[in-house]
Design an enzyme around this catalytic site. Structure first.
Site, short mmCIF file in Angstrom:
data_model
loop_
_atom_site.label_atom_id
_atom_site.label_comp_id
_atom_site.label_asym_id
_atom_site.label_seq_id
_atom_site.Cartn_x
_atom_site.Cartn_y
_atom_site.Cartn_z
N TYR A 216 -53.91 -46.81 -14.85
CA TYR A 216 -53.63 -47.05 -13.51
C TYR A 216 -52.54 -47.90 -13.00
O TYR A 216 -52.15 -48.74 -13.85
CB TYR A 216 -54.93 -47.52 -12.49
CG TYR A 216 -55.28 -48.99 -12.89
CD1 TYR A 216 -54.99 -50.16 -11.88
CD2 TYR A 216 -55.91 -49.42 -14.11
CE1 TYR A 216 -55.56 -51.08 -12.06
CE2 TYR A 216 -56.04 -50.71 -14.35
CZ TYR A 216 -55.62 -51.67 -13.31
OH TYR A 216 -56.14 -52.81 -13.32
N ARG B 92 -43.82 -48.60 -15.73
CA ARG B 92 -44.90 -49.00 -16.61
C ARG B 92 -46.28 -47.99 -16.72
O ARG B 92 -46.59 -47.83 -17.91
CB ARG B 92 -45.56 -50.49 -15.93
CG ARG B 92 -46.70 -50.96 -16.98
CD ARG B 92 -47.19 -52.39 -16.35
NE ARG B 92 -47.88 -52.48 -15.02
CZ ARG B 92 -48.25 -53.28 -14.40
NH1 ARG B 92 -48.03 -54.40 -14.89
NH2 ARG B 92 -48.55 -53.31 -13.10
N LYS C 296 -51.94 -50.65 -19.11
CA LYS C 296 -52.95 -50.74 -18.05
C LYS C 296 -53.85 -49.82 -17.89
O LYS C 296 -53.75 -48.80 -17.14
CB LYS C 296 -52.02 -50.91 -16.92
CG LYS C 296 -52.62 -51.51 -15.64
CD LYS C 296 -51.59 -51.62 -14.44
CE LYS C 296 -52.29 -52.33 -13.23
NZ LYS C 296 -52.81 -53.57 -13.29
N GLU D 175 -54.20 -64.51 -20.17
CA GLU D 175 -54.02 -64.34 -18.88
C GLU D 175 -55.19 -64.43 -18.02
O GLU D 175 -56.27 -64.45 -18.70
CB GLU D 175 -53.34 -62.76 -18.74
CG GLU D 175 -54.39 -61.68 -19.37
CD GLU D 175 -53.56 -60.13 -19.52
OE1 GLU D 175 -52.49 -60.21 -18.83
OE2 GLU D 175 -54.11 -59.45 -20.05
N LEU E 232 -50.79 -57.98 -20.24
CA LEU E 232 -50.04 -56.98 -19.39
C LEU E 232 -48.69 -57.63 -19.05
O LEU E 232 -48.32 -58.65 -18.65
CB LEU E 232 -51.08 -56.76 -18.24
CG LEU E 232 -50.42 -55.60 -17.28
CD1 LEU E 232 -50.64 -54.37 -17.77
CD2 LEU E 232 -51.06 -55.62 -15.72
#
Length: 284
Positions: free
Chosen positions: A32, A51, A147, A179, A204
């Site tokens: 997504y 991406r 992702k 993260e 990411l």
């Protein structure tokens, strides 16, 4: 009622359906992107689509996104739903081959879904007061650079942090911050050096991260992309996170310890200002 997009059709949200055998539902086999909307325009759309293409390629999807078509869909949804400020969510799953099966059938048509969310992005009470963060072990699948819709662990952490009076969770792998639950993490040292973990499979590759580091360069701020520990966070002058939905969001407290004076720091605040200004001007 919102209009959403499902496999080529614009439909009311209460009429939107996908198969119960869709692989995103059964195996979290999907990726997504979330693109921010300011003044009815899209922020860093091309970065998000680049991406998206990478995520699809890394997972061996046969679906190849048509960027011009997706841009048109994004704009149409923003128009139909009168979104001036908010988000457009896009999800591609590997679709349904007709029954549940672990083996991937690469000839299965992908499922493409998009919807909008109206949300205040510029005015943020959280950014004004600074986030409270708790740290947790990072036990995710080790391809955090893709992702995917495999967000259960992040969801559990964010929920537990909220139950303990915090705003979010930062994850720790082998003693180092990776993260946040849905954002990239940063500290500012007492020498005014911005530190964030280097790109790898462990985090990411944030689109907002890339833009904010460019802003830092334009402000002639020193940046180090390296590992940093929880102790470094607790002794930092400032801390903040970045994401498409929250831009630059200062951190005031980590694990009950105030960061700096416990208020949003000047570097994070300036980066937020310049990021919004620059990307508002470049929106499409």
């Amino acid at each position: 009622m919102r209009t959403v997009y499902v496999n080529g059709q614009y439909v009311p949200e209460n009429e939107a359906t996908i198969s119960i055998f869709d692989r995103s539902f059964l195996f979290a086999d999907g990726v997504y992107e979330v693109t921010s909307v300011l003044d009815g325009k899209l922020i860093d759309f091309n970065g998000h689509m680049t991406r998206l293409a990478r995520s699809l390629s890394e997972l061996g999807f046969t679906y190849v996104p048509d960027i011009d078509e997706l841009l048109a869909v994004h704009r149409e949804l923003v128009k139909r739903n009168n979104v001036t400020e908010g988000l457009v969510y896009l999800q591609v799953s590997r679709g349904s081959a007709g029954d549940r099966d672990f083996a991937i059938n690469k000839d299965t048509p992908a499922t493409l879904v998009l919807f909008t969310q109206s949300k205040s992005l510029i005015k943020s009470a959280l950014a004004e007061r600074g986030q409270k963060i708790l740290t947790y072990p990072d036990v995710r699948w080790r391809r955090s650079d893709i992702k995917t819709v495999q967000l259960l662990y992040a969801s559990l952490l964010k929920t537990e942090a909220a139950a303990k009076g915090a705003d979010d969770a930062w994850m720790v792998l082998d003693g180092y911050i990776t993260e946040g639950s849905s954002n990239n993490a940063y500290i500012v040292t007492k020498d005014n050096v911005i530190v964030t973990r280097q790109l790898s499979n462990d985090i990411l590759h944030g689109i907002t991260r890339k833009a904010v580091l460019k802003c830092a360069d334009e402000l002639q701020l020193k940046v180090e992309e390296r590992l940093f520990t929880v102790d470094e966070v607790l002794n930092a002058k400032e801390a903040f996170s970045t994401s498409a939905s929250a831009f630059v969001c200062p951190v005031a407290e980590v694990d009950g310890t105030k960061i700096g004076d416990g208020k949003p720091g000047p570097i994070a605040k300036r980066l937020r200002e310049i990021y919004i200004e620059a990307n508002r001007a470049a929106a499409i």
